[in-house]
Each structure stands twice: as structure tokens, then as C-alpha cells.
Design an enzyme around this catalytic site. Structure first.
Site, PDB file in Angstrom:
ATOM      1  N   LYS A 285       0.840  -1.197   0.000  1.00 26.49           N
ATOM      2  CA  LYS A 285       0.000   0.000   0.000  1.00 26.49           C
ATOM      3  C   LYS A 285       0.876   1.248   0.000  1.00 26.49           C
ATOM      4  O   LYS A 285       1.881   1.319   0.692  1.00 26.49           O
ATOM      5  CB  LYS A 285      -0.929   0.018   1.223  1.00 26.49           C
ATOM      6  CG  LYS A 285      -2.024  -1.011   1.180  1.00 26.49           C
ATOM      7  CD  LYS A 285      -3.023  -0.841   2.322  1.00 26.49           C
ATOM      8  CE  LYS A 285      -3.983   0.289   2.045  1.00 26.49           C
ATOM      9  NZ  LYS A 285      -5.093   0.363   3.023  1.00 26.49           N
ATOM     10  N   GLU A 370     -19.718  -5.789   9.878  1.00 28.21           N
ATOM     11  CA  GLU A 370     -20.703  -5.012  10.632  1.00 28.21           C
ATOM     12  C   GLU A 370     -21.786  -5.897  11.246  1.00 28.21           C
ATOM     13  O   GLU A 370     -22.255  -5.638  12.361  1.00 28.21           O
ATOM     14  CB  GLU A 370     -21.337  -3.959   9.729  1.00 28.21           C
ATOM     15  CG  GLU A 370     -20.399  -2.838   9.303  1.00 28.21           C
ATOM     16  CD  GLU A 370     -19.552  -3.182   8.090  1.00 28.21           C
ATOM     17  OE1 GLU A 370     -18.721  -2.339   7.691  1.00 28.21           O
ATOM     18  OE2 GLU A 370     -19.729  -4.294   7.537  1.00 28.21           O
ATOM     19  N   ARG A 398     -25.663  -2.207   6.786  1.00 31.08           N
ATOM     20  CA  ARG A 398     -25.318  -3.573   6.414  1.00 31.08           C
ATOM     21  C   ARG A 398     -25.736  -4.560   7.508  1.00 31.08           C
ATOM     22  O   ARG A 398     -25.821  -5.764   7.270  1.00 31.08           O
ATOM     23  CB  ARG A 398     -23.811  -3.689   6.158  1.00 31.08           C
ATOM     24  CG  ARG A 398     -23.262  -2.648   5.204  1.00 31.08           C
ATOM     25  CD  ARG A 398     -21.835  -2.931   4.823  1.00 31.08           C
ATOM     26  NE  ARG A 398     -21.776  -3.840   3.685  1.00 31.08           N
ATOM     27  CZ  ARG A 398     -20.685  -4.466   3.276  1.00 31.08           C
ATOM     28  NH1 ARG A 398     -19.567  -4.312   3.946  1.00 31.08           N
ATOM     29  NH2 ARG A 398     -20.712  -5.243   2.235  1.00 31.08           N
TER      30      ARG A 398
END
Length: 621
Positions: A285, A370, A398
Site C-alpha cells: 500500500k 458489521e 449492512r
């Protein structure tokens, strides 16, 4: 837009990319990184993840025939290089700006985007559905998805993988392993196995041998022995792929995600398979920009910054609502060891990083899960601990089913700290927190609060923990906390609003972030000789209907209800129905967001475009 180097300047279509040598492709990667860094430094965006997949993106474009072939970027944070190289280079300077291109894949933006993304762990399911449709239609295009290792923690991804094992046709899943180590590379043996298992000859041999062995009883016995032996062998030298292999999904990797030739070779071989295959790619990253390489979490989603130093350009003055929440939670937890905090891979975004360092035993990051976070919280609450679930509004939806059945049905004392409620701006349609009032209001046992300012957020958090014995949600917006009206500070009482200013001409009943707008409107009306009453709603559920009675029984001619959420199911809709049922002779004006998904852009411009800024509201009154 910055001046790009010669390689990228000469690219007019993705066909031009396919003609480049590997050396030129590596130069192209440098050019693309420059464009990403330049544009993101001005507009903000998801920098680190996009920088990490530049070579991977180029390898995919060289290998596939987009847009005939289809690609899905899970979440979409990493799609910037793809946008630049698929006919959106000039438009990229307006990334995430109002009227500009989105920071996420969008089908209506380009034929090269085959599926809208923005939330995590959806790509494998969507890609599998596209594979089934392709096969039913007897089409011959390829489907590839790119999913990060973080997104693979989401339960939906595992549900999809379970179904992928039943597919009998080509489906390429790129696992972009850029932060969370799935397992260690096993050196030379693993590389040797990669060369064998990714080859066309190996695939053909495997297929033919399987067919012949299954043709008679003796062969089936031999096959069983061979499978056992092969699995033992793979456990020893290829443990990375055993999870996928056990699901009947072929596995290749790990591959250096910054080596275009290696990736191109692996993808080309994978395209010849008539079965699903996972290509495990290792990337870094923030690759190519040292500040992002050194701190990829900080530069995951970043605002405008100084390109040379990487220093973020701060335009805000004062604490954000997130910071106010964080500091209050820490102070309450200091004297109460029954308080715990839960996040779904958003410790920085929800302000829990400091809490996690001070109280590591009472902090739980469950990953991008979630649904699990909410039911996990319900289990904690059953035993006298108070869980604070810290989550963005758009992500909480969600876990809608879990809120209903696992928390509210059992009336568990779970506190939902809902950050980014209302318009969030540049992240656009998938991230605007405009539905939480409506979807939470319909659930029995749920209490919903929204603070008018920083002080009231602190009061509401303490009230939610110690005065409400059941599910409670506190919604607050992104950005700097409103820090005025500290002198207007009534004690919080369940379901009761707060009169901020009396008035005799019109009444304004405002919730949360809309209170500051209501104050501004009152001041403008006053300069025109109109006296407005302003009430801070405080609760979206239960609504203070006794206050509505009081306002309607006064001499005001109009009741204006303001909330930063959609109309359907909102607070204003209930109030309008109540006023109608009571036969009050008063005009009711509802200030809400439209029944639509809201595009990306600066929040002030969005409020104006959607008619919830003070000038637009004044025109309606």
C-alpha cells in the site's frame, strides 16, 4: 492537471497499452502514480490503496479485453489507476469533485466499469452472478474480480466463496494481499509449485487424469489415495492455498504484485482454466510515495495534502464531532470498566484509536464485519457490559437484520455511535449517511438521538450509557462540531425536545445537524421582521409530540420540520401525519433529502443542490 510523462501522454486507448514492452509498462506505472498523487493531493481520496495496485492494474489491462471482459473492484478504493487508463485521464483532475468523476467504479460513468462498488466484500458474489449469466447466455468473455485481504474478512465474501466452489467455468479472483498477512511465503518450493500449478499443461493433465480415474471403481480408489497424498504435499509446501483448494477453487501464488510480467504470465495461464481460480498477489500500500508507504492507514482516505511533504492541508478549526465523541468516551471509560468499544475495521475513522491504546482489553476491532459487530455487541450486553458500537451511518445499514433481531428484539443495551450521519461529500452515493433515521425509526425498542452541538453530543453519550436501558443510537455528522448555543443546555429527558428561541410567526423543529441551519434561518427572518420559534428536536424517536401540540396551538402560521435524512420513514413524515390527524389548521413544510441517491461533491454544494441550505429553505418558507 499536472504534466504527465511521455509514455502516458501517448496512450490514447487501452489498445496502446497492450503494445508496450515490459520496460515501457514499468515507466507507464510511474506516470500513473504521478497523476494519482497529483490529483489526490488537490482533491483528497483513497491514495495508499490505489498506489499499491498500479502494476496489477496494468497487467490486467494487458491481459484482458475490457470492456468486453468484465472487472469488479471490491470496495473500489483501488480503482484510480484503472480510471486513468480507461479513457478518464483528463477527467481525473476533477476526481470526487461536484460534477466530476467518482472515486469509486460507476457503471453510468464509463462502460469500463461493470459493477458499482463502494462497500466491502461484495465482489465475489457479484462476479459469480455475472459468471452464471454469461454461461446461461453462452457468451465467452472473462470475468475477473480484485478483492483485498481486508475485504476477505467480510462474511459475505466467505458466503460467496462457498458458492464459487460449485461453478464449472472460468472465474478469476485476484486476492490483493497488501496489509494483512494470510500466511508466510514458503520460499523456493512455493515458487516451484507456482510454476507447475499455474501451467496449462498441469491443468489439462489434472482434468484428463480426473476423468479417467472416475470412469471405474478401481480408478476411484486410486483417485482417493492420490487426492490424500496431494493434499498432504500441498499442506507442506503450499499452505497459502489450502483454504481455497479445500473449497474446490484452484490457487496460484503468492505473486509479486509489482512485477508486471509475473502477473501477466499468471493471468494468461489462469484464463485457460475451465474452473474458478484464485491468484494471490502481494502488493505494498502506498507504493511509490514514501509518506503513504510509511503510513498507509493515514493515507488510506486522505484530504488534500502538500505533495512534496505529504502534510495534510487542514481547513478546519475546532474539534470534529468524532474527536468530541472520542474524548468523552475515554473519560467515561476511565471511571467505568463496564464500557467497551467495538469497531468494524474503522478505529481511526470512528475516533477509537486512542481508546484502543488506553484500554486495549476493552477495545474490539472485528474486521469488516458489521453484522458480526452488532450481534457480538448483543452478546456482550446480555452480561452487564455496555458495548459502544462505533460505525459510519452507511456501513451500519449492512447490519440491519442484526439490529432488529439480535439487539432490539431482545431489548439489549447496545449504544450505536453513528458517525458520518447525513451528507458526507466526496465519497458519494455509497457513503452518504442519509438513511439511518428512516431505517432505525421503524424498529421497536430503538431510541434515536442527534445532538445540536459538541456539548450535547457529550451529554447524549453519557445519557445513552447511564439513563437508557435498551438500544440507543446517537447520530452525528462528519466535520467540525458546532460549538455555539452552549448557554442553551436543558437537561436531557427521554423523548423531550428543547426550546432554543420563542417566536410568534413560524415554528422550526430541527434535528441534529439542521439546528445550526435553523438558527441561521431565524436570524435572516428576523432581519425581515419575521419572528421564528426554534426547537431542538433532540430525539428522532420518540418524537416530542407534546411540543408539536404546543407549537400548533400557538399563533404560528407554519411549522417547518428539518432533518438531514430522506423523507420516507423520517421524523418529518410522522409529524406531518400527526398534525393532519389532529386537524391542526397549520401549514407543515418538511425539509428533507430527496428520495434519491446523492452524488459526490463538496457538502456545501450538495446542500445547496438538494435544497437544504438556509437560502433554499428561506425560499420555501
Amino acid at each position: 492537471m499536472s504534466t504527465v510523462k511521455k509514455i502516458l501522454e501517448n496512450i490514447t486507448s487501452i489498445d496502446d497499452i497492450k503494445k508496450l514492452s515490459y520496460e515501457e509498462l514499468n515507466d507507464l506505472a510511474k506516470d500513473v502514480r504521478d497523476v494519482i498523487i497529483d490529483s489526490t493531493s488537490k482533491n483528497g481520496g483513497h491514495l495508499a490503496s490505489s498506489l499499491g495496485v498500479v502494476e496489477l492494474t496494468i497487467a490486467l489491462i494487458v491481459s484482458f479485453d475490457f470492456p468486453k471482459d468484465k472487472i469488479i473492484w471490491d470496495v473500489g478504493h483501488q480503482s484510480y489507476a484503472y480510471k486513468i487508463l480507461t479513457d478518464r485521464r483528463e477527467a481525473f483532475s476533477e476526481l470526487r469533485s461536484f460534477g466530476g468523476i467518482s472515486g469509486f467504479p460507476k457503471r453510468k460513468e464509463s462502460p469500463y466499469d461493470s459493477f458499482d462498488t463502494g462497500h466491502s466484500s461484495t465482489s465475489i458474489s457479484a462476479g459469480l452472478g455475472m459468471c452464471v449469466a454469461r454461461d446461461l447466455n453462452k457468451d465467452d468473455y472473462k470475468i475477473v474480480i480484485v478483492i483485498g485481504d481486508g475485504a476477505l474478512t467480510g462474511g459475505m465474501a466467505f458466503e460467496a466463496l462457498n458458492n464459487v466452489s460449485n461453478l464449472k467455468s472460468n472465474y478469476i479472483i485476484i486476492l490483493n494481499d497488501n496489509e494483512m498477512s494470510i500466511s508466510k511465503s514458503n520460499g523456493g518450493l512455493n515458487k516451484a509449485l507456482l510454476g507447475v500449478r499455474s501451467s496449462t499443461r498441469y491443468s489439462e493433465l489434472k482434468k484428463n487424469l480426473k476423468s479417467k480415474l472416475e470412469s471405474n471403481a478401481f480408478g476411484r480408489i486410486i483417485k482417493k489415495v492420490l487426492v490424500t497424498a496431494i493434499n498432504i504435499f500441498k499442506q507442506i509446501i503450499a499452505s497459502e492455498g489450502m483454504f481455497f483448494e479445500n473449497l474446490n477453487i484452484n490457487y496460484v501464488g503468492p505473486i509479486d504484485g509489482h512485477n508486471i510480467k509475473q502477473m501477466h504470465d499468471a493471468i494468461e495461464k489462469a484464463k485457460n482454466s475451465d474452473e474458478p481460480i484464485v491468484i494471490h498477489v502481494k502488493t505494498k500500500k502506498g507504493k511509490g510515495y514514501k509518506p503513504a508507504e510509511d503510513n498507509p492507514t493515514y493515507y488510506h482516505g486522505v484530504g488534500p495534502f502538500e505533495k512534496e511533504s505529504g502534510k495534510v492541508i487542514s481547513k478546519s478549526e475546532g474539534k470534529s464531532y468524532t474527536k468530541v465523541f472520542s474524548e468523552k468516551l475515554i473519560s467515561l471509560a476511565k471511571n467505568d470498566d463496564k464500557i467497551v468499544a467495538i469497531t468494524a475495521a474503522m478505529s481511526d475513522g470512528t475516533g477509537l484509536k486512542e481508546f484502543s491504546e488506553i484500554y486495549p482489553d476493552r477495545f474490539f476491532d472485528v474486521g469488516i464485519c458489521e453484522q458480526h459487530a452488532v450481534t457480538f455487541a448483543a452478546g456482550i450486553a446480555l452480561n452487564g457490559i455496555v458495548p459502544i458500537v462505533c460505525v459510519y451511518s452507511s456501513f451500519l445499514q449492512r447490519a440491519f437484520d442484526q439490529i432488529i433481531h439480535d439487539v432490539c428484539l431482545q431489548n439489549q443495551h447496545v449504544v450505536f455511535a453513528i458517525d458520518r450521519a447525513g451528507l458526507v461529500g466526496a465519497d458519494g452515493e455509497t457513503h452518504q449517511g442519509i438513511f439511518d433515521i428512516s431505517y432505525l425509526r421503524l424498529i421497536p425498542n430503538m431510541t434515536i438521538m442527534a445532538p445540536k452541538n459538541d456539548l450535547e453530543l457529550e451529554m447524549m453519550l453519557e445519557y445513552a450509557i447511564y439513563k437508557i436501558d435498551g438500544p440507543v443510537a446517537i447520530r452525528y455528522p462528519r466535520g467540525v462540531a458546532y460549538s455555539e448555543l452552549h448557554d442553551k443546555n436543558d437537561e436531557i429527558v427521554l423523548g423531550k425536545s428543547e426550546i432554543l428561541y420563542d417566536g410568534k410567526d413560524i415554528g422550526i423543529f430541527a434535528l441534529g445537524s439542521m439546528v445550526s441551519t435553523a438558527i441561521h434561518i431565524r436570524e435572516k427572518l428576523k432581519s425581515n421582521g419575521v419572528d421564528a420559534m426554534v426547537v431542538n428536536a433532540r430525539f428522532a424517536k420518540p418524537i416530542d409530540l407534546s411540543m408539536i401540540d404546543k407549537m400548533c396551538n400557538s399563533n404560528i402560521s407554519e411549522l417547518v420540520v428539518m432533518e438531514e435524512g430522506v423523507l420516507n420513514g423520517g421524523m418529518g413524515q410522522e409529524i406531518e401525519d400527526y398534525v393532519h390527524d389532529k386537524n391542526y389548521n397549520i401549514k407543515v413544510t418538511l425539509i428533507t433529502l430527496p428520495d434519491a441517491y446523492v452524488e459526490h461533491g463538496n457538502v456545501s454544494k450538495l446542500r445547496e443542490a438538494l435544497g437544504i441550505d438556509s437560502d433554499s429553505i428561506l425560499k420555501r418558507i
